[in-house]
Write an enzyme that holds these catalytic residues in place. Structure first.
Site, PDB file in Angstrom:
ATOM      1  N   GLU A   1       1.078  -0.916   0.038  1.00 52.23           N
ATOM      2  CA  GLU A   1       0.150   0.352   0.113  1.00 52.23           C
ATOM      3  C   GLU A   1       0.437   1.345  -0.078  1.00 52.23           C
ATOM      4  O   GLU A   1       2.306   1.089   0.790  1.00 52.23           O
ATOM      5  CB  GLU A   1      -0.720  -0.196   1.455  1.00 52.23           C
ATOM      6  CG  GLU A   1      -2.312   1.484   1.047  1.00 52.23           C
ATOM      7  CD  GLU A   1      -2.976   0.891   2.774  1.00 52.23           C
ATOM      8  OE1 GLU A   1      -3.765   0.332   2.632  1.00 52.23           O
ATOM      9  OE2 GLU A   1      -1.703   2.242   3.644  1.00 52.23           O
TER      10      GLU A   1
ATOM     11  N   HIS B   1      -8.106   3.425  -3.882  1.00 57.89           N
ATOM     12  CA  HIS B   1      -8.801   3.463  -2.550  1.00 57.89           C
ATOM     13  C   HIS B   1      -9.978   4.450  -3.262  1.00 57.89           C
ATOM     14  O   HIS B   1      -9.415   5.724  -3.444  1.00 57.89           O
ATOM     15  CB  HIS B   1      -8.517   3.834  -1.553  1.00 57.89           C
ATOM     16  CG  HIS B   1      -6.992   2.857  -0.985  1.00 57.89           C
ATOM     17  ND1 HIS B   1      -6.771   2.618  -0.026  1.00 57.89           N
ATOM     18  CD2 HIS B   1      -6.153   1.500  -1.164  1.00 57.89           C
ATOM     19  CE1 HIS B   1      -6.343   1.171   0.868  1.00 57.89           C
ATOM     20  NE2 HIS B   1      -6.315   0.802  -0.377  1.00 57.89           N
TER      21      HIS B   1
ATOM     22  N   GLY C   1     -15.455   4.787   4.802  1.00 64.78           N
ATOM     23  CA  GLY C   1     -14.405   5.838   4.932  1.00 64.78           C
ATOM     24  C   GLY C   1     -14.741   6.661   6.380  1.00 64.78           C
ATOM     25  O   GLY C   1     -15.679   6.292   6.989  1.00 64.78           O
TER      26      GLY C   1
ATOM     27  N   ALA D   1     -20.064   1.546   2.285  1.00 61.82           N
ATOM     28  CA  ALA D   1     -19.551   1.164   1.163  1.00 61.82           C
ATOM     29  C   ALA D   1     -19.734   0.185   0.120  1.00 61.82           C
ATOM     30  O   ALA D   1     -20.403   0.441  -0.603  1.00 61.82           O
ATOM     31  CB  ALA D   1     -18.564  -0.033   1.819  1.00 61.82           C
TER      32      ALA D   1
ATOM     33  N   LYS E   1     -21.434  -7.054   1.355  1.00 59.10           N
ATOM     34  CA  LYS E   1     -20.429  -5.563   0.599  1.00 59.10           C
ATOM     35  C   LYS E   1     -19.936  -7.021  -0.320  1.00 59.10           C
ATOM     36  O   LYS E   1     -20.045  -6.334  -1.701  1.00 59.10           O
ATOM     37  CB  LYS E   1     -19.558  -4.979   1.436  1.00 59.10           C
ATOM     38  CG  LYS E   1     -19.314  -3.908   2.395  1.00 59.10           C
ATOM     39  CD  LYS E   1     -18.213  -3.310   2.715  1.00 59.10           C
ATOM     40  CE  LYS E   1     -17.399  -3.990   3.754  1.00 59.10           C
ATOM     41  NZ  LYS E   1     -16.477  -3.535   4.494  1.00 59.10           N
TER      42      LYS E   1
ATOM     43  N   GLN F   1      -8.943  -5.083   7.860  1.00 54.27           N
ATOM     44  CA  GLN F   1      -7.291  -3.910   8.779  1.00 54.27           C
ATOM     45  C   GLN F   1      -5.412  -3.694   9.485  1.00 54.27           C
ATOM     46  O   GLN F   1      -6.361  -5.576   9.918  1.00 54.27           O
ATOM     47  CB  GLN F   1      -8.309  -3.020   9.620  1.00 54.27           C
ATOM     48  CG  GLN F   1      -7.212  -2.197  10.431  1.00 54.27           C
ATOM     49  CD  GLN F   1      -8.840  -2.199  11.504  1.00 54.27           C
ATOM     50  OE1 GLN F   1      -9.000  -2.814  12.204  1.00 54.27           O
ATOM     51  NE2 GLN F   1      -9.877  -0.935  11.863  1.00 54.27           N
TER      52      GLN F   1
END
Length: 329
Positions: free
Chosen positions: A34, A93, A124, A144, A187, A198
């Site tokens: 990332e 993202h 977010g 989301a 989702k 995460q």
């Protein structure tokens, strides 16, 4: 020029992140990284050096974060478009923060026009206070899964491959792990093909997340779950990570880092870092043994810590000028 937009291959030729997880890899398992959009020219040059190093090391894909309310939108698009022609499979993202639905449509059309068809769909965090109350902007979306549904409704985005965030310890807003499981599945059922977690510091949390999702929905819950890892390099950084993410630090790791600090975090910074890299390496070893589809490293646009972990896994050369190299050369 630094500000030039680079046009990657047409959308139909963009490699889907989900496909990179199915391919063979020269290492023991695919790994990805990332990046954050750089804030100035010096930081941008550091990012390109890191991108070249991770390309040489064989990263399966790279992701680029998105600033709150689109604060880094221009830089995010420019960096991602340049990364995509290196070539590096590039994941963008996108958050709902401070964006009306029509603005989101415009952003998605722009991504599609640039051939940037890998999307990490995120709600977010509230700007200014990640742990504050969430309030959607007027005319915006709230969840989301609504962003995923929007993408799937747009003909321009027919080639998009969508990922989501998942939370090994449960999202802090979810009332229970059962609620978190239901929201994550919502989702995936809306059209996402994988998730990236995460950051976490206890592999058992990742394994239980995988178990919960698969048990609740054997089809969508079995989609790949990519573990998100941030190599521990200092007590200050890990404390900040815990504060921002809501993740917990197992007692044995806390005690190990505290012993390495020996009461002086500055004087014993090297020992703390060495212990932290060893912790992350052990986590990665177990994740590989447990069948994780990819290891996703949160790099802060730096190479060294991630390369040291990869070296410990037998997936990269050692780091150090004394070894005749600065990155991978």
């Amino acid at each position: 020029m630094v500000n030039e937009i680079h046009r990657p291959a047409p959308a139909s030729l963009q490699v889907a992140v989900a496909d990179t997880l199915k391919w063979g890899t020269p290492g023991r398992v695919p790994f990805s990284v990332e990046f954050m959009p750089p804030r100035n020219d010096a930081a941008e040059q550091r990012l390109w050096s890191a991108a070249e190093a991770f390309h040489d090391l064989g990263a399966s894909f790279v992701s680029v974060t998105y600033g709150a309310g689109g604060s880094s939108r221009e830089r995010t698009e420019r960096v991602a478009s340049r990364l995509a022609v290196k070539p590096l499979t590039t994941l963008l993202h996108l958050t709902l923060v401070d964006h009306r639905e029509e603005e989101l449509r415009d952003i998605l059309r722009e991504f599609a026009s640039l051939g940037l068809t890998n999307l990490l769909a995120l709600r977010g965090d509230p700007p200014g206070d990640p742990m504050g109350d969430w309030t959607p902007v007027d005319g915006g979306l709230n969840f989301a899964h609504e962003l995923i549904e929007l993408v799937r409704s747009m003909p321009e985005c027919v080639d998009f491959d969508i990922g989501i965030a998942s939370f090994p310890e449960g999202h802090y807003r979810a009332g229970s792990l059962e609620d978190d499981t239901r929201y994550t599945l919502q989702k995936l059922q809306a059209g996402a093909s994988y998730s990236i977690t995460q950051m976490f510091f206890d592999v058992d949390h990742y394994l239980r997340l995988r178990d919960r999702l698969a048990a609740a929905d054997p089809v969508h819950g079995a989609k790949p779950i990519i573990p998100g890892l941030m190599p521990i390099t200092s007590l200050k950084s890990v404390r900040r990570q815990l504060e921002l993410s809501g993740a917990s630090l197992p007692t044995d790791i806390d005690e190990l880092l505290t012993r390495a600090a020996a009461g002086d975090e500055v004087k014993n910074a090297a020992g703390i870092r060495e212990a932290g890299i060893e912790v992350t390496s052990r986590m990665a070893e177990r994740l590989i043994a447990e069948g994780a589809p990819d290891l996703h490293f949160m790099t802060m646009n730096n190479v060294r810590a991630t390369q040291e972990v990869l070296h410990n896994l037998g997936m990269a050369p050692a780091w150090g000028p004394e070894l005749g190299q600065d990155m991978v050369r």
